[in-house]
Design a protein around this motif. Structure first.
Motif, PDB file in Angstrom:
ATOM      1  N   GLY A 213      43.353  16.319  52.203  1.00 35.15           N
ATOM      2  CA  GLY A 213      42.538  15.883  51.057  1.00 35.15           C
ATOM      3  C   GLY A 213      42.495  14.377  50.875  1.00 35.15           C
ATOM      4  O   GLY A 213      41.735  13.878  50.046  1.00 35.15           O
TER       5      GLY A 213
ATOM      6  N   GLY B 222      41.803  12.407  53.502  1.00 32.15           N
ATOM      7  CA  GLY B 222      41.069  11.900  54.667  1.00 32.15           C
ATOM      8  C   GLY B 222      39.604  11.637  54.374  1.00 32.15           C
ATOM      9  O   GLY B 222      39.133  11.787  53.239  1.00 32.15           O
TER      10      GLY B 222
ATOM     11  N   ILE C  21      36.847  13.325  55.518  1.00 35.44           N
ATOM     12  CA  ILE C  21      36.174  14.562  55.111  1.00 35.44           C
ATOM     13  C   ILE C  21      36.833  15.127  53.847  1.00 35.44           C
ATOM     14  O   ILE C  21      36.165  15.454  52.859  1.00 35.44           O
ATOM     15  CB  ILE C  21      36.256  15.638  56.219  1.00 35.44           C
TER      16      ILE C  21
ATOM     17  N   LEU D 293      48.293  18.471  49.684  1.00 39.13           N
ATOM     18  CA  LEU D 293      49.360  17.968  50.564  1.00 39.13           C
ATOM     19  C   LEU D 293      49.118  16.472  50.791  1.00 39.13           C
ATOM     20  O   LEU D 293      48.016  16.075  51.168  1.00 39.13           O
ATOM     21  CB  LEU D 293      49.317  18.704  51.902  1.00 39.13           C
TER      22      LEU D 293
ATOM     23  N   SER E 129      53.976  16.705  55.671  1.00 34.11           N
ATOM     24  CA  SER E 129      53.034  16.476  56.756  1.00 34.11           C
ATOM     25  C   SER E 129      52.816  17.793  57.498  1.00 34.11           C
ATOM     26  O   SER E 129      53.450  18.804  57.203  1.00 34.11           O
ATOM     27  CB  SER E 129      53.562  15.419  57.725  1.00 34.11           C
TER      28      SER E 129
ATOM     29  N   ALA F 185      42.798  18.553  57.976  1.00 40.65           N
ATOM     30  CA  ALA F 185      43.611  17.446  58.487  1.00 40.65           C
ATOM     31  C   ALA F 185      43.464  17.261  59.988  1.00 40.65           C
ATOM     32  O   ALA F 185      43.270  16.149  60.465  1.00 40.65           O
ATOM     33  CB  ALA F 185      45.074  17.660  58.136  1.00 40.65           C
ATOM     34  N   ASP F 186      43.586  18.347  60.725  1.00 41.65           N
ATOM     35  CA  ASP F 186      43.684  18.198  62.177  1.00 41.65           C
ATOM     36  C   ASP F 186      43.138  19.458  62.838  1.00 41.65           C
ATOM     37  O   ASP F 186      43.664  20.547  62.632  1.00 41.65           O
ATOM     38  CB  ASP F 186      45.157  17.975  62.564  1.00 41.65           C
TER      39      ASP F 186
ATOM     40  N   THR G 206      38.633  23.289  59.414  1.00 40.65           N
ATOM     41  CA  THR G 206      37.738  22.292  59.998  1.00 40.65           C
ATOM     42  C   THR G 206      37.959  22.177  61.493  1.00 40.65           C
ATOM     43  O   THR G 206      39.057  21.837  61.943  1.00 40.65           O
ATOM     44  CB  THR G 206      37.994  20.911  59.359  1.00 40.65           C
ATOM     45  N   SER G 207      36.904  22.464  62.246  1.00 43.47           N
ATOM     46  CA  SER G 207      36.922  22.244  63.693  1.00 43.47           C
ATOM     47  C   SER G 207      35.913  21.121  63.961  1.00 43.47           C
ATOM     48  O   SER G 207      35.817  20.173  63.192  1.00 43.47           O
ATOM     49  CB  SER G 207      36.556  23.550  64.396  1.00 43.47           C
ATOM     50  N   GLY G 208      35.165  21.208  65.034  1.00 48.66           N
ATOM     51  CA  GLY G 208      34.165  20.177  65.308  1.00 48.66           C
ATOM     52  C   GLY G 208      33.319  20.582  66.495  1.00 48.66           C
ATOM     53  O   GLY G 208      33.701  21.476  67.282  1.00 48.66           O
TER      54      GLY G 208
ATOM     55  N   GLY H  87      29.297  17.893  63.580  1.00 51.70           N
ATOM     56  CA  GLY H  87      29.023  16.959  64.657  1.00 51.70           C
ATOM     57  C   GLY H  87      29.606  15.610  64.279  1.00 51.70           C
ATOM     58  O   GLY H  87      30.592  15.542  63.525  1.00 51.70           O
TER      59      GLY H  87
ATOM     60  N   ILE I 206      30.121  12.761  62.140  1.00 51.13           N
ATOM     61  CA  ILE I 206      29.857  12.517  60.717  1.00 51.13           C
ATOM     62  C   ILE I 206      29.680  11.007  60.534  1.00 51.13           C
ATOM     63  O   ILE I 206      30.389  10.212  61.154  1.00 51.13           O
ATOM     64  CB  ILE I 206      31.003  13.043  59.846  1.00 51.13           C
TER      65      ILE I 206
ATOM     66  N   ASN J 224      40.073   7.993  53.076  1.00 50.84           N
ATOM     67  CA  ASN J 224      39.677   7.095  54.170  1.00 50.84           C
ATOM     68  C   ASN J 224      38.149   7.018  54.185  1.00 50.84           C
ATOM     69  O   ASN J 224      37.490   8.039  54.333  1.00 50.84           O
ATOM     70  CB  ASN J 224      40.216   7.689  55.485  1.00 50.84           C
TER      71      ASN J 224
ATOM     72  N   SER K  28      34.437   7.068  59.218  1.00 47.10           N
ATOM     73  CA  SER K  28      34.480   8.153  60.181  1.00 47.10           C
ATOM     74  C   SER K  28      35.033   7.653  61.518  1.00 47.10           C
ATOM     75  O   SER K  28      35.819   6.692  61.557  1.00 47.10           O
ATOM     76  CB  SER K  28      33.080   8.740  60.338  1.00 47.10           C
TER      77      SER K  28
HETATM   78  N1  LIG Z   1      34.972  12.394  61.242  1.00 53.22           N
HETATM   79  C1  LIG Z   1      34.232  13.101  62.097  1.00 53.22           C
HETATM   80  O1  LIG Z   1      33.154  12.660  62.563  1.00 53.22           O
HETATM   81  C2  LIG Z   1      34.700  14.482  62.498  1.00 53.22           C
HETATM   82  C3  LIG Z   1      33.750  15.349  63.074  1.00 53.22           C
HETATM   83  C4  LIG Z   1      34.166  16.620  63.469  1.00 53.22           C
HETATM   84  C5  LIG Z   1      35.499  17.004  63.313  1.00 53.22           C
HETATM   85  N2  LIG Z   1      36.390  16.137  62.755  1.00 53.22           N
HETATM   86  C6  LIG Z   1      37.780  16.574  62.648  1.00 53.22           C
HETATM   87  O2  LIG Z   1      38.118  16.798  61.308  1.00 53.22           O
HETATM   88  C7  LIG Z   1      39.495  16.456  61.078  1.00 53.22           C
HETATM   89  C8  LIG Z   1      39.553  15.460  59.915  1.00 53.22           C
HETATM   90  O3  LIG Z   1      38.755  14.349  60.249  1.00 53.22           O
HETATM   91  P1  LIG Z   1      38.602  13.065  59.311  1.00 53.22           P
HETATM   92  O4  LIG Z   1      37.486  12.259  59.872  1.00 53.22           O
HETATM   93  O5  LIG Z   1      38.579  13.470  57.881  1.00 53.22           O
HETATM   94  O6  LIG Z   1      39.984  12.322  59.634  1.00 53.22           O
HETATM   95  P2  LIG Z   1      40.872  11.358  58.727  1.00 53.22           P
HETATM   96  O7  LIG Z   1      40.052  10.492  57.869  1.00 53.22           O
HETATM   97  O8  LIG Z   1      41.842  10.713  59.650  1.00 53.22           O
HETATM   98  O9  LIG Z   1      41.649  12.372  57.756  1.00 53.22           O
HETATM   99  C9  LIG Z   1      42.666  13.198  58.206  1.00 53.22           C
HETATM  100  C10 LIG Z   1      43.387  13.757  57.008  1.00 53.22           C
HETATM  101  O10 LIG Z   1      44.425  14.603  57.445  1.00 53.22           O
HETATM  102  C11 LIG Z   1      45.690  14.039  57.113  1.00 53.22           C
HETATM  103  N3  LIG Z   1      46.552  14.207  58.250  1.00 53.22           N
HETATM  104  C12 LIG Z   1      46.310  13.888  59.553  1.00 53.22           C
HETATM  105  N4  LIG Z   1      47.352  14.213  60.301  1.00 53.22           N
HETATM  106  C13 LIG Z   1      48.266  14.750  59.461  1.00 53.22           C
HETATM  107  C14 LIG Z   1      49.562  15.256  59.633  1.00 53.22           C
HETATM  108  N5  LIG Z   1      50.149  15.279  60.845  1.00 53.22           N
HETATM  109  N6  LIG Z   1      50.219  15.701  58.544  1.00 53.22           N
HETATM  110  C15 LIG Z   1      49.646  15.676  57.327  1.00 53.22           C
HETATM  111  N7  LIG Z   1      48.433  15.198  57.090  1.00 53.22           N
HETATM  112  C16 LIG Z   1      47.759  14.746  58.148  1.00 53.22           C
HETATM  113  C17 LIG Z   1      45.418  12.576  56.812  1.00 53.22           C
HETATM  114  O11 LIG Z   1      46.437  12.054  55.958  1.00 53.22           O
HETATM  115  P3  LIG Z   1      46.580  10.469  55.689  1.00 53.22           P
HETATM  116  O12 LIG Z   1      45.601  10.180  54.588  1.00 53.22           O
HETATM  117  O13 LIG Z   1      47.983  10.297  55.302  1.00 53.22           O
HETATM  118  O14 LIG Z   1      46.200   9.764  56.971  1.00 53.22           O
HETATM  119  C18 LIG Z   1      44.086  12.703  56.133  1.00 53.22           C
HETATM  120  O15 LIG Z   1      44.233  13.246  54.828  1.00 53.22           O
HETATM  121  C19 LIG Z   1      40.007  15.881  62.407  1.00 53.22           C
HETATM  122  O16 LIG Z   1      40.720  16.863  63.112  1.00 53.22           O
HETATM  123  C20 LIG Z   1      38.753  15.512  63.153  1.00 53.22           C
HETATM  124  O17 LIG Z   1      38.914  15.606  64.552  1.00 53.22           O
HETATM  125  C21 LIG Z   1      36.004  14.892  62.334  1.00 53.22           C
END
Ligand SMILES: NC(=O)c1ccc[n+]([C@@H]2O[C@H](COP(=O)([O-])OP(=O)(O)OC[C@H]3O[C@@H](n4cnc5c(N)ncnc54)[C@H](OP(=O)(O)O)[C@@H]3O)[C@@H](O)[C@H]2O)c1
Length: 348
Positions: free
Chosen positions: A12, A14, A16, A38, A68, A89-90, A120-122, A181, A183, A198, A201
């Motif tokens: 929450g 991150g 997305i 979390l 985490s 998250a991941d 969430t996948s991708g 796709g 984002i 955050n 993207s």
């Molecule tokens: N952005 C895109 O274009 C996109 C597209 C498709 C799929 N996705 C997938 O969607 C997921 C989220 O993407 P996002 O862009 O939102 O990434 P992000 O901004 O890095 O956000 C990730 C979130 O998950 C938390 N997190 C990451 N690793 C963690 C861990 N080991 N333990 C606890 N919390 C953890 C982060 O916490 P902190 O705030 O502490 O860092 C943050 O809240 C990723 O797996 C990414 O591959 C992203």
């Protein structure tokens, strides 16, 4: 525990997840829900606690849990008290999703009601090996389960997605997987203003930063391959449209519960060209033409290898539930210069 609907939010803070959380606290079910978020860093925990206390997220029940993805006991215990889990998250953390699934199974055993998992996948699951050399033709339709089932188990994100869908087939949880796709767009709202979310993207910021560090914007091969794109607000709206569909029993689940998020496709060349134009306009590069990444550049970064692939899909399932993305591929190109200005702290 209160009689409220227990919603556990992972990721929450991150890009997305914060956009989704901002919508969840305004959802029509918010008053009868209790959200548990979390948070893994002390800094974000403090900032989020201050925002909640000041009413910046409205008058809703929000609890913070420090931990985490590696704290499996925390994930399992929180999932075991959840009616709904938003997993943002991941997309590739197998042990973490196993802990969440184990917790949700316990919840089912306690209540007899299968809890909801929105994961969430991708569209990375669809990647081919084009290396920028050709435009793909194979479009995956999320309303046709066989399209997803034809993917190799070794595709990125697939190991987690398969565990989620398998758990659904066992009947002890209801699974829904969103596959965005690329984002784009700077995320906005109180969680970002408070320094919790955050704002940026992945793909566009990567091209901008790499473009500045190498003096000209890169492209993989000829940049002929295509990917889908979707704005951050449209992406977050899809989670809410899906959540509404889940609560009203209209949303497909399990093998029929894959939801792509896209509003059109772009070629990697076009995207790099748009980034190059933005960097030239901002005085950060002299070359308006993208130049191919070297073999060494390409091999050193997994993300660069993604930028040479095709991932083609139709987000039909979300649209059938009423999802109406507003932002187009032209908006993707238009988003680049403002994002570069923020990332590079320059004004035009
Ligand atoms: N952005 C895109 O274009 C996109 C597209 C498709 C799929 N996705 C997938 O969607 C997921 C989220 O993407 P996002 O862009 O939102 O990434 P992000 O901004 O890095 O956000 C990730 C979130 O998950 C938390 N997190 C990451 N690793 C963690 C861990 N080991 N333990 C606890 N919390 C953890 C982060 O916490 P902190 O705030 O502490 O860092 C943050 O809240 C990723 O797996 C990414 O591959 C992203």
């Amino acid at each position: 525990m209160s009689g409220k609907k227990q919603v556990f939010v992972i990721g929450g803070t991150g890009y997305i997840g914060a956009s989704v959380l901002q919508r969840l606290v305004k959802h029509r079910t918010a008053a009868e829900s209790e959200y548990t978020v979390l948070v893994r860093s002390e800094d974000k925990e403090r900032k989020l606690a201050e925002l909640v206390k000041s009413g910046g997220l409205g008058d809703v029940g929000i609890k913070l849990v420090r931990g985490s993805n590696a704290d499996f006991d925390v994930l399992e215990a929180q999932a075991a008290r959840a009616d709904v889990v938003f997993s943002m998250a991941d997309s590739d953390d197998v042990p973490a999703i196993k802990a969440v699934i184990a917790g949700l199974k316990k919840r089912y055993e306690q209540t007899g009601v299968a809890p909801i998992l929105i994961h969430t996948s991708g569209t990375g699951v669809l990647m081919d090996k084009a290396e920028g050399n050709f435009e793909g033709t194979n479009y995956y339709d999320d309303t046709i389960p066989e399209h997803l089932e034809a993917l190799a188990d070794t595709q990125i994100h697939r190991p987690v997605d398969l565990l989620v869908v398998e758990a659904d087939s066992q009947g002890y949880l209801r699974s829904y997987i969103i596959l965005p796709g690329v984002i784009f767009g700077i995320a906005t709202g109180p969680l970002y203003d408070a320094g919790v979310g955050n704002r940026h993207s992945m793909a566009v910021p990567l091209l901008i930063k790499k473009g500045v560090s190498r003096g000209e914007v890169g492209v993989v091969g000829e940049g002929l391959s295509k990917w889908p794109a979707v704005h951050i607000d449209d992406t977050a709206d899809l989670y809410i449209t899906l959540y509404d569909g889940v609560l009203s029993g209209r949303a497909g689940r399990g093998r029929e519960g894959y939801y792509f998020a896209e509003n059109g496709h772009y070629t990697w060349y076009s995207l790099s060209k748009a980034v190059a134009e933005a960097l030239v306009a901002l005085g950060k590069s002299n070359n308006i033409e993208p130049t191919p990444f070297t073999k060494a550049e390409y091999e050193e970064s997994f993300m660069l290898r993604v930028l040479g692939t095709n991932a083609l899909c139709h987000a039909n399932r979300g649209r059938a539930l009423g999802w109406k993305p507003k932002y187009t591929i032209d908006d993707l190109y238009r988003s680049i210069k403002p994002e570069a200005e923020v990332l590079l702290s320059v004004s035009s």
